[in-house]
Scaffold this active site. Structure first.
Site, mmCIF file in Angstrom:
data_model
loop_
_atom_site.group_PDB
_atom_site.id
_atom_site.type_symbol
_atom_site.label_atom_id
_atom_site.label_comp_id
_atom_site.label_asym_id
_atom_site.label_seq_id
_atom_site.Cartn_x
_atom_site.Cartn_y
_atom_site.Cartn_z
ATOM 1 N N ARG A 187 3.929 -10.228 -9.712
ATOM 2 C CA ARG A 187 4.709 -8.937 -10.086
ATOM 3 C C ARG A 187 6.156 -8.928 -9.400
ATOM 4 O O ARG A 187 6.534 -8.721 -9.222
ATOM 5 C CB ARG A 187 3.998 -7.654 -9.884
ATOM 6 C CG ARG A 187 4.454 -6.426 -9.861
ATOM 7 C CD ARG A 187 3.314 -5.737 -9.296
ATOM 8 N NE ARG A 187 3.163 -4.965 -7.465
ATOM 9 C CZ ARG A 187 2.525 -3.767 -6.909
ATOM 10 N NH1 ARG A 187 2.513 -3.209 -7.789
ATOM 11 N NH2 ARG A 187 2.818 -4.170 -5.949
ATOM 12 N N ASP A 473 2.446 -0.578 2.189
ATOM 13 C CA ASP A 473 3.789 -1.645 1.302
ATOM 14 C C ASP A 473 4.522 0.598 0.858
ATOM 15 O O ASP A 473 4.043 1.301 1.493
ATOM 16 C CB ASP A 473 3.220 -1.657 0.218
ATOM 17 C CG ASP A 473 2.168 -0.950 -0.657
ATOM 18 O OD1 ASP A 473 2.037 -0.141 -0.798
ATOM 19 O OD2 ASP A 473 2.103 -2.033 -1.860
#
Length: 572
Positions: A187, A473
């Site tokens: 990603r 996160d």
């Protein structure tokens, strides 16, 4: 705030001196590397790789700038009371009978995927974990310092070559890859994030083009042999708001395939649907990427963050405590159903959301209760028609694998067996229905603790943080930050112990002071003093109390981790 060019303008240090020797990166014309020189980094930052990144930047920068301007215009509409919706001009795409390219056999089965930053041991553990896919996250789980970025690319290269090892000196144990490993997806960062250690033609490079370009140039040939069975590399694409952004990615992929001399459609990507505007563009996004798509993913934590940002001007859409905003909320369930229906109609994967739980080793009863919540959520996803799901910890993989296998059996996915025809009746109101629930003082406290602790870790180079039995996160910290901002702006009334009390600056100030004291007790006085907790507190508090909501916390925090090394100052 000053621009990156203004803040970080330094003399060119593409060539650096040590004694009488000239040591530096071999850069093409117009490229200026301002991160420190390291011989290992130079093996990633080759002249060919930098030329490829520069070519991508020059070809697509105006398209990217236009897309970002369109985001700003849309935000202005939303801040004036508007809401996103389906585009009438692309109705022909939504109602058309087109299909995406067939899913490659190499990634047909994705029933459990694990995600995390591309740290060396993390990569080995994740690829050996028994998951079908490991998504190496250069975005929400990575603090994008120069060191982290470069070492991530070194680690990914070694993983694809099969040579990656890690020596745990404390345990005197060497970790290496098994014979059978998960498939690797990467990603890159979103379109909005710069890479301020690399300048191209006098301006910071686009972060995702750096991430994609360096990874592709170094690894595409080996990847196709060892991971993709003639396809790939594979990617996850984050933070899109409109199909025009998917079109740029498609053009980047075509450009890369042409450069490498590989077949069109070799590169494949799953798009994370993690913004509220994007849910109204599902068909259009897949259409733009139809030769390169392997589906969509419910990035639900970022989706909640985006919901808050998009409706920030509407006081009647205050979001309750984040622990109450689950898939039982109508607007969240509708988002999932529409994504499944759309993906299966077009012949690609519909991936479920993240289970961020961490096994609780010192409390078996609490651990089992946590696992039961995970199983229940994954059973809902599998029955709804999702083809796979995400976990943040290897300990969750067996339970999630068992749940999806109980529904899917030996089939690799549910693409052709679970077409959700009922989702076609969903309208805009289903996707925009106001959330139900209450705001509490404990919710305010939790948001404050999570936001400050995550930001403190991020500023020291850690982008994935275990907090209160969850692996958090950037998305979790963003929810915490924007929710506090919303509650302050509209004076949200607290339920429970704080019943009748409205959130205001004085209350928030007291909560910050008390939660900082709690953080110090929890982490210990010495660690607290050595950490970046005070700096994180100031930054987090300023962002929460700003008169205008910042789009991304990490854009502001990025200034703190960019370190330029002018001529003669690099550590060699």
């Amino acid at each position: 705030m000053a621009s990156f060019e203004e803040t970080f303008h330094q003399p060119n240090n593409s060539v650096q001196k040590k004694s009488s020797r000239i040591i530096g990166y071999d850069v093409p014309e117009g490229v200026d590397i301002r991160g420190r020189y390291d011989p290992e980094f130079s093996k990633i930052l080759t002249r060919d790789a930098l030329q490829f990144v520069a070519d991508l930047q020059r070809e697509f920068r105006n398209h990217i700038k236009y897309a970002m301007e369109c985001r700003k215009e849309a935000k202005m509409r939303y801040n004036c009371g508007g809401l996103p919706g389906f585009d009438p001009t692309t109705k022909y795409i939504r109602e058309g009978e087109w299909m995406c390219a067939p899913v490659p056999q190499a990634v047909a089965d994705r029933r459990v995927e694990i995600t995390g930053p591309p740290e060396r041991k993390m990569i080995i553990d994740a690829l050996n974990s028994g998951a079908k896919v490991f998504m190496a996250d250069l975005e929400d789980a990575l603090s994008p310092s120069w060191e982290n970025l470069m070492r991530s690319h070194i680690n990914l290269r070694d993983a694809i070559n099969g040579t990656i090892t890690f020596h745990d000196q404390a345990r005197n144990k060497v970790y290496k890859l098994n014979d059978q490993t998960a498939k690797l997806f990467v990603r890159p960062r979103g379109w909005h994030l710069p890479e301020a250690h690399i300048f191209i033609d006098g301006e910071p490079a686009t972060g995702c083009l750096v991430d994609f370009g360096l990874y592709f140039i170094q690894n595409h040939a080996n990847f196709r042999k060892t991971q993709g069975q003639g396809f790939g590399p594979f990617f996850y694409l984050p933070k899109m708001e409109h199909s025009r952004e998917a079109r740029i990615w498609n053009n980047v992929f075509e450009r890369a395939e042409k450069w490498a001399g590989i077949e069109e459609g070799s590169i494949r990507a799953t798009v994370l649907i993690e913004t509220l505007p994007a849910v109204f563009q599902l068909n259009e996004i897949l259409y733009e990427l139809r030769d390169h798509s392997v589906g969509l993913n419910c990035g639900r934590w970022d989706y909640i963050f985006s919901y808050l940002k998009t409706v920030q001007a509407q006081p009647d859409r205050i979001l309750p405590d984040r622990v109450q905003v689950g898939m039982n909320q109508h607007f969240m369930r509708s988002y999932s159903d529409l994504l499944i229906h759309t993906c299966h109609k077009r012949g690609v994967h519909a991936m479920g959301g993240m289970a961020a739980h961490i096994p609780i080793s010192d409390d078996p009863e609490a651990n089992e209760a946590s696992l039961q919540l995970v199983r229940k959520d994954k059973l809902r996803e599998a029955k709804a028609g999702h083809d796979g799901t995400w976990v943040a910890h290897p300990g969750l993989i067996p339970s999630c694998m068992e749940v999806f296998t109980s529904i899917m059996g030996n089939l690799p996915n549910q693409i052709h067996t679970m077409k959700r025809q009922d989702a076609s009746i969903l309208d805009e109101e289903d996707l925009l229905q106001r959330p139900r629930g209450v705001c509490t003082l404990e919710g305010l406290r939790l948001n404050t603790r999570v936001g400050i602790q995550y930001l403190a870790a991020w500023l020291t180079g850690v982008g994935c943080v275990p907090l209160y039995n969850f692996l958090e996160d950037a998305a979790a910290a963003e929810i915490s930050r924007v929710q506090i901002w919303q509650w302050l702006k509209y004076g949200a009334e607290l339920d429970g112990d704080g019943f009748g009390v409205k959130v205001n600056a004085d209350l928030f100030g007291r909560v910050v002071e008390e939660e900082m004291a709690r953080i110090e007790r929890e982490v210990g006085n010495e660690k607290f003093k050595k950490g970046m907790y005070q700096e994180a507190c100031k930054l987090f508090t300023r962002l929460c109390t700003a008169s205008v909501l910042d789009d991304f916390m990490t854009l502001d925090a990025y200034n703190y981790i960019v370190i330029h090394h002018p001529i003669g100052l690099s550590r060699l």
